[in-house]
Motif scaffolding. Structure first.
Motif, PDB file in Angstrom:
ATOM      1  N   GLU A   3      -5.108 -14.329   9.496  1.00 22.03           N
ATOM      2  CA  GLU A   3      -4.196 -13.869   8.445  1.00 22.03           C
ATOM      3  C   GLU A   3      -4.645 -12.499   7.968  1.00 22.03           C
ATOM      4  O   GLU A   3      -5.832 -12.175   7.990  1.00 22.03           O
ATOM      5  N   THR A   4      -3.685 -11.705   7.534  1.00 10.28           N
ATOM      6  CA  THR A   4      -3.966 -10.364   7.050  1.00 10.28           C
ATOM      7  C   THR A   4      -3.052 -10.056   5.865  1.00 10.28           C
ATOM      8  O   THR A   4      -2.025 -10.699   5.690  1.00 10.28           O
ATOM      9  N   GLU A   5      -3.425  -9.063   5.064  1.00  9.29           N
ATOM     10  CA  GLU A   5      -2.685  -8.770   3.836  1.00  9.29           C
ATOM     11  C   GLU A   5      -1.677  -7.640   4.032  1.00  9.29           C
ATOM     12  O   GLU A   5      -1.963  -6.628   4.650  1.00  9.29           O
ATOM     13  N   VAL A   6      -0.496  -7.859   3.448  1.00  3.22           N
ATOM     14  CA  VAL A   6       0.541  -6.831   3.381  1.00  3.22           C
ATOM     15  C   VAL A   6       0.755  -6.521   1.908  1.00  3.22           C
ATOM     16  O   VAL A   6       0.910  -7.431   1.091  1.00  3.22           O
ATOM     17  N   HIS A   7       0.750  -5.234   1.580  1.00  6.26           N
ATOM     18  CA  HIS A   7       0.922  -4.780   0.198  1.00  6.26           C
ATOM     19  C   HIS A   7       2.227  -3.987   0.139  1.00  6.26           C
ATOM     20  O   HIS A   7       2.377  -2.986   0.824  1.00  6.26           O
ATOM     21  N   PHE A   8       3.164  -4.449  -0.684  1.00  3.68           N
ATOM     22  CA  PHE A   8       4.462  -3.794  -0.821  1.00  3.68           C
ATOM     23  C   PHE A   8       4.499  -2.983  -2.114  1.00  3.68           C
ATOM     24  O   PHE A   8       4.188  -3.492  -3.188  1.00  3.68           O
ATOM     25  N   LEU A   9       4.892  -1.732  -1.989  1.00  9.34           N
ATOM     26  CA  LEU A   9       5.081  -0.840  -3.129  1.00  9.34           C
ATOM     27  C   LEU A   9       6.560  -0.467  -3.187  1.00  9.34           C
ATOM     28  O   LEU A   9       7.228  -0.483  -2.170  1.00  9.34           O
ATOM     29  N   PRO A  10       7.136  -0.137  -4.287  1.00 13.34           N
ATOM     30  CA  PRO A  10       6.531   0.015  -5.611  1.00 13.34           C
ATOM     31  C   PRO A  10       6.407  -1.297  -6.384  1.00 13.34           C
ATOM     32  O   PRO A  10       5.954  -1.281  -7.527  1.00 13.34           O
ATOM     33  N   ASP A  11       6.777  -2.422  -5.780  1.00 20.96           N
ATOM     34  CA  ASP A  11       6.719  -3.713  -6.480  1.00 20.96           C
ATOM     35  C   ASP A  11       5.289  -4.193  -6.726  1.00 20.96           C
ATOM     36  O   ASP A  11       5.089  -5.114  -7.508  1.00 20.96           O
ATOM     37  N   ASP A  12       4.325  -3.612  -6.026  1.00 19.89           N
ATOM     38  CA  ASP A  12       2.917  -4.001  -6.120  1.00 19.89           C
ATOM     39  C   ASP A  12       2.735  -5.499  -5.850  1.00 19.89           C
ATOM     40  O   ASP A  12       2.037  -6.199  -6.574  1.00 19.89           O
ATOM     41  N   LYS A  13       3.375  -5.958  -4.784  1.00 17.16           N
ATOM     42  CA  LYS A  13       3.239  -7.364  -4.384  1.00 17.16           C
ATOM     43  C   LYS A  13       2.418  -7.438  -3.104  1.00 17.16           C
ATOM     44  O   LYS A  13       2.596  -6.634  -2.191  1.00 17.16           O
ATOM     45  N   ARG A  14       1.527  -8.407  -3.074  1.00 20.46           N
ATOM     46  CA  ARG A  14       0.656  -8.613  -1.913  1.00 20.46           C
ATOM     47  C   ARG A  14       0.869 -10.014  -1.386  1.00 20.46           C
ATOM     48  O   ARG A  14       1.086 -10.949  -2.155  1.00 20.46           O
ATOM     49  N   ILE A  15       0.758 -10.136  -0.067  1.00 14.28           N
ATOM     50  CA  ILE A  15       0.900 -11.446   0.549  1.00 14.28           C
ATOM     51  C   ILE A  15       0.059 -11.487   1.818  1.00 14.28           C
ATOM     52  O   ILE A  15      -0.084 -10.475   2.511  1.00 14.28           O
ATOM     53  N   SER A  16      -0.527 -12.641   2.098  1.00 18.66           N
ATOM     54  CA  SER A  16      -1.262 -12.843   3.344  1.00 18.66           C
ATOM     55  C   SER A  16      -0.325 -13.498   4.342  1.00 18.66           C
ATOM     56  O   SER A  16       0.346 -14.483   4.013  1.00 18.66           O
ATOM     57  N   VAL A  17      -0.268 -12.923   5.535  1.00 21.52           N
ATOM     58  CA  VAL A  17       0.599 -13.448   6.591  1.00 21.52           C
ATOM     59  C   VAL A  17      -0.173 -13.526   7.895  1.00 21.52           C
ATOM     60  O   VAL A  17      -1.207 -12.875   8.068  1.00 21.52           O
TER      61      VAL A  17
END
Length: 115
Positions: A3-17
């Motif tokens: 699993e690895t992390e994806v960080h979405f901006l500008p929402d500042d949301k992170r998720i491991s996929v």
């Protein structure tokens, strides 16, 4: 599977996929609004995202490269085609309709301040 992390901006949301997940699927899981009309078939080109460091994504396939053209050189990727292989940060552009509404509301607020 890794699993690895994806960080979405500008929402500042992170998720491991899991590795191999598309940015579009990761965005859906993270409840990030990435526009699409073709549901991930690389037909509408609406799911463009900006990725500065592309080492966390698998290389572009021929179809994605052809669809993006010169935008690919500027760090744009199609979220439906870009597969995560490592940590990555993606900037999701503001929806054009929301941007137009925000701009209009700002103009109205300025006009209200004048009177």
């Amino acid at each position: 599977m890794k699993e690895t992390e994806v960080h979405f901006l500008p929402d500042d949301k992170r998720i491991s996929v899991r590795a191999g997940t598309t940015l579009l699927d990761a965005g859906r899981r993270a409840r990030v609004n990435i526009r699409t009309r073709c549901d991930g078939k690389a037909a509408c080109l609406m799911c463009k995202v900006q990725v500065h460091e592309q080492s966390g994504l698998a290389p572009m396939n021929v179809n994605e490269r052809l669809k993006l053209g010169t935008l690919a050189d500027d760090g744009m990727r199609l979220a439906c085609q870009a597969r995560v292989i490592g940590p990555v940060q993606a900037i999701v552009p503001e929806d054009p309709l929301k941007a137009a509404i925000r701009t209009q509301l700002a103009r109205q607020a300025m006009d209200d301040d004048l009177f």
